[in-house]
Structure formats: C-alpha cells, structure tokens
Design an enzyme around this catalytic site. Structure first.
Site, PDB file in Angstrom:
ATOM      1  N   GLY A   1      51.739  40.114  41.664  1.00 50.46           N
ATOM      2  CA  GLY A   1      53.188  40.344  41.627  1.00 50.46           C
ATOM      3  C   GLY A   1      53.810  39.967  40.287  1.00 50.46           C
TER       4      GLY A   1
ATOM      5  N   LYS B   1      48.955  45.308  43.584  1.00 46.67           N
ATOM      6  CA  LYS B   1      47.593  45.871  43.579  1.00 46.67           C
ATOM      7  C   LYS B   1      46.722  45.127  44.583  1.00 46.67           C
ATOM      8  CE  LYS B   1      45.440  42.214  41.620  1.00 46.67           C
ATOM      9  NZ  LYS B   1      44.593  41.329  42.370  1.00 46.67           N
TER      10      LYS B   1
ATOM     11  N   ASP C   1      46.015  41.006  34.174  1.00 49.00           N
ATOM     12  CA  ASP C   1      46.275  42.128  35.083  1.00 49.00           C
ATOM     13  C   ASP C   1      47.413  43.037  34.610  1.00 49.00           C
ATOM     14  OD1 ASP C   1      44.315  41.288  36.827  1.00 49.00           O
ATOM     15  OD2 ASP C   1      45.695  40.330  38.235  1.00 49.00           O
TER      16      ASP C   1
ATOM     17  N   ALA D   1      52.019  34.469  44.535  1.00 42.83           N
ATOM     18  CA  ALA D   1      50.749  33.715  44.562  1.00 42.83           C
ATOM     19  C   ALA D   1      49.897  34.179  45.734  1.00 42.83           C
ATOM     20  CB  ALA D   1      51.013  32.212  44.620  1.00 42.83           C
TER      21      ALA D   1
HETATM   22  P1  ATP Z   1      47.004  37.524  40.665  1.00 39.30           P
HETATM   23  O1  ATP Z   1      46.642  38.497  41.723  1.00 39.30           O
HETATM   24  O2  ATP Z   1      47.162  38.156  39.296  1.00 39.30           O
HETATM   25  O3  ATP Z   1      46.184  36.258  40.666  1.00 39.30           O
HETATM   26  P2  ATP Z   1      49.043  36.393  42.249  1.00 39.30           P
HETATM   27  O4  ATP Z   1      49.540  37.488  43.157  1.00 39.30           O
HETATM   28  O5  ATP Z   1      48.054  35.455  42.811  1.00 39.30           O
HETATM   29  O6  ATP Z   1      48.501  37.055  40.947  1.00 39.30           O
HETATM   30  P3  ATP Z   1      51.678  35.929  41.256  1.00 39.30           P
HETATM   31  O7  ATP Z   1      52.566  36.255  42.406  1.00 39.30           O
HETATM   32  O8  ATP Z   1      51.562  36.954  40.187  1.00 39.30           O
HETATM   33  O9  ATP Z   1      50.235  35.505  41.774  1.00 39.30           O
HETATM   34  O10 ATP Z   1      52.230  34.581  40.609  1.00 39.30           O
HETATM   35  C1  ATP Z   1      51.536  33.407  40.396  1.00 39.30           C
HETATM   36  C2  ATP Z   1      52.523  32.392  39.794  1.00 39.30           C
HETATM   37  O11 ATP Z   1      53.131  32.936  38.621  1.00 39.30           O
HETATM   38  C3  ATP Z   1      53.675  32.060  40.721  1.00 39.30           C
HETATM   39  O12 ATP Z   1      53.384  30.939  41.500  1.00 39.30           O
HETATM   40  C4  ATP Z   1      54.863  31.844  39.814  1.00 39.30           C
HETATM   41  O13 ATP Z   1      55.111  30.479  39.598  1.00 39.30           O
HETATM   42  C5  ATP Z   1      54.481  32.477  38.481  1.00 39.30           C
HETATM   43  N1  ATP Z   1      55.362  33.632  38.127  1.00 39.30           N
HETATM   44  C6  ATP Z   1      55.976  33.803  36.950  1.00 39.30           C
HETATM   45  N2  ATP Z   1      56.707  34.927  36.951  1.00 39.30           N
HETATM   46  C7  ATP Z   1      56.572  35.501  38.149  1.00 39.30           C
HETATM   47  C8  ATP Z   1      57.092  36.678  38.733  1.00 39.30           C
HETATM   48  N3  ATP Z   1      57.922  37.500  38.078  1.00 39.30           N
HETATM   49  N4  ATP Z   1      56.722  36.959  40.003  1.00 39.30           N
HETATM   50  C9  ATP Z   1      55.868  36.139  40.659  1.00 39.30           C
HETATM   51  N5  ATP Z   1      55.372  34.998  40.156  1.00 39.30           N
HETATM   52  C10 ATP Z   1      55.702  34.670  38.902  1.00 39.30           C
END
Ligand code: ATP
Length: 291
Positions: free
Chosen positions: A99, A9, A134, A94
């Site tokens: 994701g 998203k 989310d 992250a």
């Molecule tokens: P948001 O936009 O909700 O803040 P994000 O895109 O910043 O999310 P994510 O990729 O969702 O961040 O992941 C953040 C942390 O969550 C990662 O650093 C990882 O350690 C942990 N994590 C646990 N499960 C997953 C997964 N299936 N995919 C990605 N990260 C995961």
C-alpha cells in the site's frame, strides 16, 4: 487538480534467492495488481508539500512514502511551487499488499501530471526504486516478474481476470523479521519458477495457480497460525488458490466464480476477525493510466 489511483498487489510467486552485500535479499517474485486502490488527489499550492490522510495512525508528514516520492520528483525536476496531497486510504496497512508503494507510485504520477513534467515511465521507475523496491511495479502494474530486490521488472502476459478475496488478520508482521526468520531457517524446497512462467506464457492458468507459492508463508504461518486457518477457510469456500501475500499477514483467495467470491468474503466477515476486501485482478493498461 489531479486524481490518481495507487493499486494494491499480491505475490503469485515469491522466492528468495539469497542475501546481497547491500543487506537486501535477492528475490524473484511474480506480482499481480488488484483493483483495490488508494486514491491520491493532488492540488498545487504556493510552496511545500502537505498531506491529508483519512486514516488515523498513518503518518501525514515527510515519513509518508507519498510525501517522499513527491519531494524526490519535485527536487529532481527543480519544481517551483508546492503540492497538497489528499490520500483516501483503502489498502490495508502493513499487510503485504504494498500500500505504501502504491501511494508513492501514485504521487510520482500525480506530480508528473500536475506540473506537466513529462518524465518517462523509465525515469519515474528509477526514482521510485529509491523510495522502495516495490514502487516500480506499483507504477507499471499488471502482471510482472520482479527480480533484484524487487525493482527489476519483466512484464508478463496478463495472468487472468478473476475475483480475489483479501483477508487481513488482526496481527502485525514485520517484513525485516520475516526475512531474518527465513535466513535462520531457510527451506529446502523452492517454487518451480521456470515451470510457473512456462505455464503463464502458455496461458495455462490452472497450472499457474497450482504452482503458486510463497517461501515466506511457512515462516509467517508458524508464528501466526491464523494465516493457515484463513487459507483453509478460503479453499473450503471454493478458492482455486489461497495463499499469503508478501511477508503477510494478508491471505488472498482467487476464485473462478464471482458469486463464490462474494459468498466467501461474506463468510470471512461473519466468521473471522479479518479485514476483508472483495476485489479482482487488474491489467497493466489500467494501472499505467493511474485511474
Ligand atoms: P510490502 O508489501 O511492500 O511489504 P506492506 O503492505 O507490508 O508493504 P505498507 O502498507 O506499504 O506495508 O506500509 C508499511 C509501513 O510503511 C506502514 O506501517 C507505515 O508506517 C509506512 N508508510 C509510509 N507511508 C505509507 C503510506 N502512504 N501508506 C501506508 N503505509 C505507509
């Protein structure tokens, strides 16, 4: 065997309304699904939950959000038996693209189908909100206004169907850090959410994109000027809107022309260190089916 996609998203609008007693922030955000997705393949097994992840460095155990989502639903429904989940990861980690939430949502849909549990969307959203704010949006997708800590959804008319270039700079941004920095230095200006929503309901996409804004953008950009650099590059390449998603650091550019978007993606690959993805916005019906 069941295969389910979990979609990334972006935030077209992100405002912070205040701090809550529970430590979370009260937010109001317009989220939009993208076609960029991770694919989860689920197979039944005798017992327990096991994971294979095609990305070194991403935890493949009970810390993974897909694992936690599967475990929660299976416990809730008293499932006897286990599941193996293979995650083909495409959404940068992250990155501000949710994701992890996408994978949790896909795991909920996948287990629900694999074991024919018959749980409603509302029930999956209730469980999903326990995994992450989310996750309900990731389950439902499309275009939605999310309030509360992000888990209260109001579906909106599909914003548009346009190409999007994602560029994630090679810097790490901690979401708690971004919110703490925001609290220490809150802006005086907030996005005009009501005007944005009026424009969206009226189908005035140009006005929407003009009003798109993210209050965390100046925070992350001050610490990581590369965010501003990517925004300027994407705008110069023809993006009608170029801004940061979530707490960053990913920058997205929305284009009205597919060739311009493809050229911009290539330019970002050649001229920057960004992790670049060329994708497009995605409507709710496709996300809801999970494929
Ligand atoms: P948001 O936009 O909700 O803040 P994000 O895109 O910043 O999310 P994510 O990729 O969702 O961040 O992941 C953040 C942390 O969550 C990662 O650093 C990882 O350690 C942990 N994590 C646990 N499960 C997953 C997964 N299936 N995919 C990605 N990260 C995961």
């Amino acid at each position: 065997m069941v295969a389910v996609n979990g979609y990334a998203k972006i935030n077209l609008l992100l405002d912070i309304l205040g701090q809550r007693e529970d430590g979370y922030h009260e937010i109001a955000t317009v989220m939009q699904s993208l076609a960029l997705a991770d694919t989860l393949t689920l197979t039944k097994q005798e017992s327990g939950i096991t994971l294979t992840v095609d990305l070194p460095g991403l935890e493949a155990d009970e810390r993974n959000l897909a694992y936690r989502a599967a475990a929660l639903l299976m416990r809730e429904c008293g499932v006897r038996g286990g599941v193996h989940i293979r995650i083909d990861k495409r959404i940068p980690i992250a990155a501000g693209l949710a994701g992890g939430s996408a994978d949790a949502a896909a795991a909920l849909r996948g287990v629900n189908e694999l074991y024919a549990l018959g749980q409603s969307d509302a029930e999956l959203c209730r469980l999903g909100a326990q995994i992450g704010s989310d996750v309900p949006f990731s389950l439902m997708g499309g275009t939605a206004l999310a309030t509360g800590r992000g888990e209260v959804l109001e579906h909106l008319p599909a914003a548009f169907d346009l190409p999007v270039v994602l560029a994630k700079p090679p810097v790490a941004v901690s979401t708690p850090w971004a919110y703490r920095s925001y609290d220490a230095n809150p802006p005086t200006q907030h996005p005009d959410r009501a005007a944005f929503l009026r424009a969206l309901h009226a189908g005035d996409i140009a006005a929407c994109l003009r009003m798109a804004a993210n209050v965390l953008e100046p925070i992350t950009e001050a610490a990581h000027p590369v965010v501003g650099d990517y925004r300027a590059r994407l705008r110069a390449a023809g993006a009608v809107c170029a801004m940061m998603s979530g707490s960053g650091p990913t920058v997205f550019g929305i284009f009205t022309d597919a060739d311009d978007a493809a050229r911009a993606a290539e330019m970002m690959r050649q001229e920057t260190d960004a992790d670049v993805h060329l994708t497009h916005t995605m409507g709710r019906s496709a996300v809801g089916r999970g494929i």
